[in-house]
Design a protein around this motif. Structure first.
Motif, PDB file in Angstrom:
ATOM      1  N   UNK A 151      40.678  12.434  73.715  1.00  7.69           N
ATOM      2  CA  UNK A 151      42.076  12.019  73.610  1.00  7.69           C
ATOM      3  C   UNK A 151      43.001  13.222  73.448  1.00  7.69           C
ATOM      4  N   UNK A 152      42.592  14.202  72.655  1.00  5.92           N
ATOM      5  CA  UNK A 152      43.413  15.396  72.462  1.00  5.92           C
ATOM      6  C   UNK A 152      43.547  16.174  73.768  1.00  5.92           C
ATOM      7  N   UNK A 153      42.501  16.194  74.574  1.00  5.64           N
ATOM      8  CA  UNK A 153      42.591  16.831  75.894  1.00  5.64           C
ATOM      9  C   UNK A 153      43.608  16.107  76.774  1.00  5.64           C
ATOM     10  N   UNK A 154      43.654  14.777  76.684  1.00  5.42           N
ATOM     11  CA  UNK A 154      44.672  14.024  77.416  1.00  5.42           C
ATOM     12  C   UNK A 154      46.068  14.368  76.899  1.00  5.42           C
ATOM     13  N   UNK A 155      46.225  14.379  75.577  1.00  5.79           N
ATOM     14  CA  UNK A 155      47.538  14.660  75.000  1.00  5.79           C
ATOM     15  C   UNK A 155      48.017  16.073  75.351  1.00  5.79           C
ATOM     16  N   UNK A 156      47.064  16.993  75.513  1.00  6.30           N
ATOM     17  CA  UNK A 156      47.404  18.378  75.851  1.00  6.30           C
ATOM     18  C   UNK A 156      47.589  18.579  77.355  1.00  6.30           C
ATOM     19  N   UNK A 189      45.432  18.701  79.653  1.00  7.51           N
ATOM     20  CA  UNK A 189      44.484  19.733  80.076  1.00  7.51           C
ATOM     21  C   UNK A 189      44.180  19.677  81.569  1.00  7.51           C
ATOM     22  N   UNK A 190      43.762  18.500  82.069  1.00  5.99           N
ATOM     23  CA  UNK A 190      43.243  18.429  83.431  1.00  5.99           C
ATOM     24  C   UNK A 190      44.279  18.786  84.494  1.00  5.99           C
ATOM     25  N   UNK A 191      45.490  18.202  84.477  1.00  2.00           N
ATOM     26  CA  UNK A 191      46.443  18.570  85.534  1.00  2.00           C
ATOM     27  C   UNK A 191      46.829  20.046  85.508  1.00  2.00           C
ATOM     28  N   UNK A 192      46.961  20.632  84.321  1.00  2.00           N
ATOM     29  CA  UNK A 192      47.310  22.046  84.242  1.00  2.00           C
ATOM     30  C   UNK A 192      46.169  22.946  84.705  1.00  2.00           C
ATOM     31  N   UNK A 193      44.944  22.527  84.402  1.00  2.36           N
ATOM     32  CA  UNK A 193      43.782  23.308  84.818  1.00  2.36           C
ATOM     33  C   UNK A 193      43.589  23.221  86.329  1.00  2.36           C
ATOM     34  N   UNK A 214      32.847  20.719  75.995  1.00  2.00           N
ATOM     35  CA  UNK A 214      31.961  19.840  76.762  1.00  2.00           C
ATOM     36  C   UNK A 214      32.745  18.663  77.325  1.00  2.00           C
ATOM     37  N   UNK A 215      33.617  18.066  76.508  1.00  2.00           N
ATOM     38  CA  UNK A 215      34.458  16.981  77.007  1.00  2.00           C
ATOM     39  C   UNK A 215      35.384  17.478  78.113  1.00  2.00           C
ATOM     40  N   UNK A 216      35.890  18.711  77.974  1.00  2.00           N
ATOM     41  CA  UNK A 216      36.739  19.292  79.011  1.00  2.00           C
ATOM     42  C   UNK A 216      35.953  19.499  80.301  1.00  2.00           C
ATOM     43  N   UNK A 217      34.701  19.948  80.184  1.00  2.00           N
ATOM     44  CA  UNK A 217      33.871  20.159  81.369  1.00  2.00           C
ATOM     45  C   UNK A 217      33.566  18.833  82.072  1.00  2.00           C
ATOM     46  N   UNK A 218      33.326  17.781  81.304  1.00  2.00           N
ATOM     47  CA  UNK A 218      33.107  16.467  81.903  1.00  2.00           C
ATOM     48  C   UNK A 218      34.358  15.987  82.632  1.00  2.00           C
ATOM     49  N   UNK A 219      35.521  16.230  82.036  1.00  2.00           N
ATOM     50  CA  UNK A 219      36.787  15.884  82.697  1.00  2.00           C
ATOM     51  C   UNK A 219      36.984  16.702  83.971  1.00  2.00           C
ATOM     52  N   UNK A 220      36.767  18.000  83.853  1.00  2.00           N
ATOM     53  CA  UNK A 220      37.010  18.907  84.967  1.00  2.00           C
ATOM     54  C   UNK A 220      36.106  18.602  86.162  1.00  2.00           C
ATOM     55  N   UNK A 221      34.893  18.166  85.887  1.00  2.00           N
ATOM     56  CA  UNK A 221      33.948  17.829  86.963  1.00  2.00           C
ATOM     57  C   UNK A 221      34.004  16.350  87.338  1.00  2.00           C
TER      58      UNK A 221
END
Length: 459
Positions: free
Chosen positions: A224-229, A231-235, A254-261
């Motif tokens: 959820x914090x990755x969503x609030x930040x 992360x994915x669209x900016x990355x 790890x959660x960021x890597x799952x999102x990114x992939x």
């Protein structure tokens, strides 16, 4: 005769005959309501996920610590499979059965006797009932569990198609080896709500992290914090790199890597609904196949943009770092994360990042869940970490610092975030902004475990 809401019926309770009106409203038979409990403050992220999965806003409703989705009954099995596999921020996926207002046991018995449990539960499965009561006249949870279990058995004995085989000498047989159906109730301010659990283990149990690290952040909260930040669209769109300088067991990364992939978080685990008659294995096989086709781990695209050198984690604790690397390997994302053992308080004063790639990056998101001084560390250690974040990421607002006298500067917002950084930090510390000498651009109330926390976002 099957009892229906709104009708009256006679009940024998404590040796006396009572007339009770069945409370509640009849739910349309062609609609299924799926309820996703969330941590407080995470509801909007869960709603965002449902929208991304293709559900319409009219199907989604948000309340405190809960998001509900209404789907046609025939589409319920596919929705259950898709939600369990793909949702990153929900705690469970529950099939909502009934809710009603109740203030006495006679009305409670009448209402639960009217629920068609034979439609939802699996013959021969063990029936597990959990729940709680808060601010209600019926406060005894064991009594509610006992009466509900009795009502369930009674319905199954009378109406289940398998009554001839499961009802032996008047006793309904339950076999844990076949499986279990978990009913979950809540009674809050005299409103009773009953759901059937389709997840089994809570969804934050992704299967990649054993519980051997002190005070980890829950996976659903990290997502959820990755969503609030954002992360994915900016990355993806701006090649913004992510650094967690106090990464611990590596959950953020790890959660960021799952999102990114684009990898569904539930691909490596099983769910209770796979063995439920209402849902079944076939729809999960289809949902898994669709999720794998979207994941870069299972189906790498031909023209995949390089995903390496975007995620970085550092920690002073070598054991925690080793645990993080093992967790990433279990999750299948170890190739996407760079790790190093480094002390934030040592490298921050010089403003030098522990990775040359981060130092050279044009845009950096720094994400942190440092010790709060409650479960880990103490107030002195927490203040030292906050000072290090200030030294690494912030700079003085020179015009104000030069013009204002020293006592006044200590009370004002006289530091600012350095241009290339965005910074999100979750903490229980109420003095964070004062210690950073900079007010956050946005604050969001969240809970990490039982601790009330704030997510401070600087950009």
């Amino acid at each position: 005769m099957i009892a229906e809401p709104g009708k009256t019926m006679e009940l024998k309770f404590n040796g006396k005959i009572k007339t009770a009106k069945l409370p509640g409203q009849k739910r349309p038979a062609d609609q299924a309501v799926l309820r996703m409990p969330t941590l407080m403050g995470v509801e909007s992220a869960c709603k965002q996920e449902l929208t991304a999965l293709g559900f319409e806003a009219a199907q989604i409703a948000v309340s405190d610590a809960s998001v509900t989705l209404t789907v046609p009954w025939e589409k319920m099995p596919a929705a259950v499979a898709a939600l369990n596999l793909n949702l990153r921020t929900a705690e469970r996926v529950l099939l909502h059965l009934v809710d009603f207002n109740v203030q006495n046991f006679a009305d409670f018995i009448a209402a639960v006797d009217a629920v068609p449990f034979e439609k939802y539960l699996d013959p021969g499965y063990f029936i597990d009932i959990v729940g709680y009561s808060r601010d209600s006249k019926l406060s005894s949870v064991p009594a509610l569990q006992r009466l509900l279990k009795k009502a369930v058995i009674k319905r199954l004995q009378n109406y289940s198609p398998a009554a001839a085989t499961c009802n032996v000498n008047g006793i309904w047989e339950e076999n844990r080896n076949l499986g279990s159906d978990r009913l979950q109730f809540s009674l809050v301010r005299d409103k009773f709500s009953l759901d059937l659990d389709t997840s089994g283990e809570a969804l934050y149990k992704r299967s990649y992290r054993p519980l051997n690290h002190p005070a980890p952040i829950r996976e659903t909260l990290a997502a959820a914090i990755l969503y609030f930040a954002h992360f994915l669209p900016n990355c993806e769109n701006h090649r913004e790199v992510l650094l967690d300088p106090v990464c611990g067991s590596g959950t953020f990364l790890i959660e960021a890597a799952l999102l990114l992939t684009h990898t569904a978080p539930g691909l490596k685990r099983a769910f209770r609904a796979e063995k439920m008659r209402l849902v079944g294995e076939a729809v999960f096989l289809q949902a898994r196949s669709e999720a794998e086709s979207r994941s870069y781990l299972y189906s790498p695209p031909v023209a995949q943009q390089p995903l390496y050198n975007l995620l970085f984690g550092a920690d002073i604790d070598k054991r925690a770092l080793k645990s993080a690397q093992e967790n990433a390997q279990r999750a299948g994302v170890s190739a996407y994360i760079n790790w190093t053992c480094a002390d934030l308080t040592a490298y921050a004063p010089g403003g030098i990042m522990p990775f040359p790639q981060v130092q050279a990056a044009e845009r950096v998101l720094v994400l942190a869940n440092p010790p709060y001084g409650e479960r880990l560390g103490d107030e002195v250690q927490v203040a030292r970490l906050h000072k290090a974040f200030k030294q690494l990421l912030f700079q003085k607002t020179e015009a104000f610092a030069a013009a204002a006298p020293a006592p006044e500067r200590r009370q004002h917002n006289y530091y600012e975030l350095k241009k290339k950084y965005r910074f999100s930090i979750i903490t229980h510390c109420a003095d964070l902004e004062k210690q950073l000498a900079c007010k956050a651009n946005k604050r969001r109330k969240l809970y990490n475990g039982m601790l009330p926390c704030t997510l401070y976002q600087y950009f």
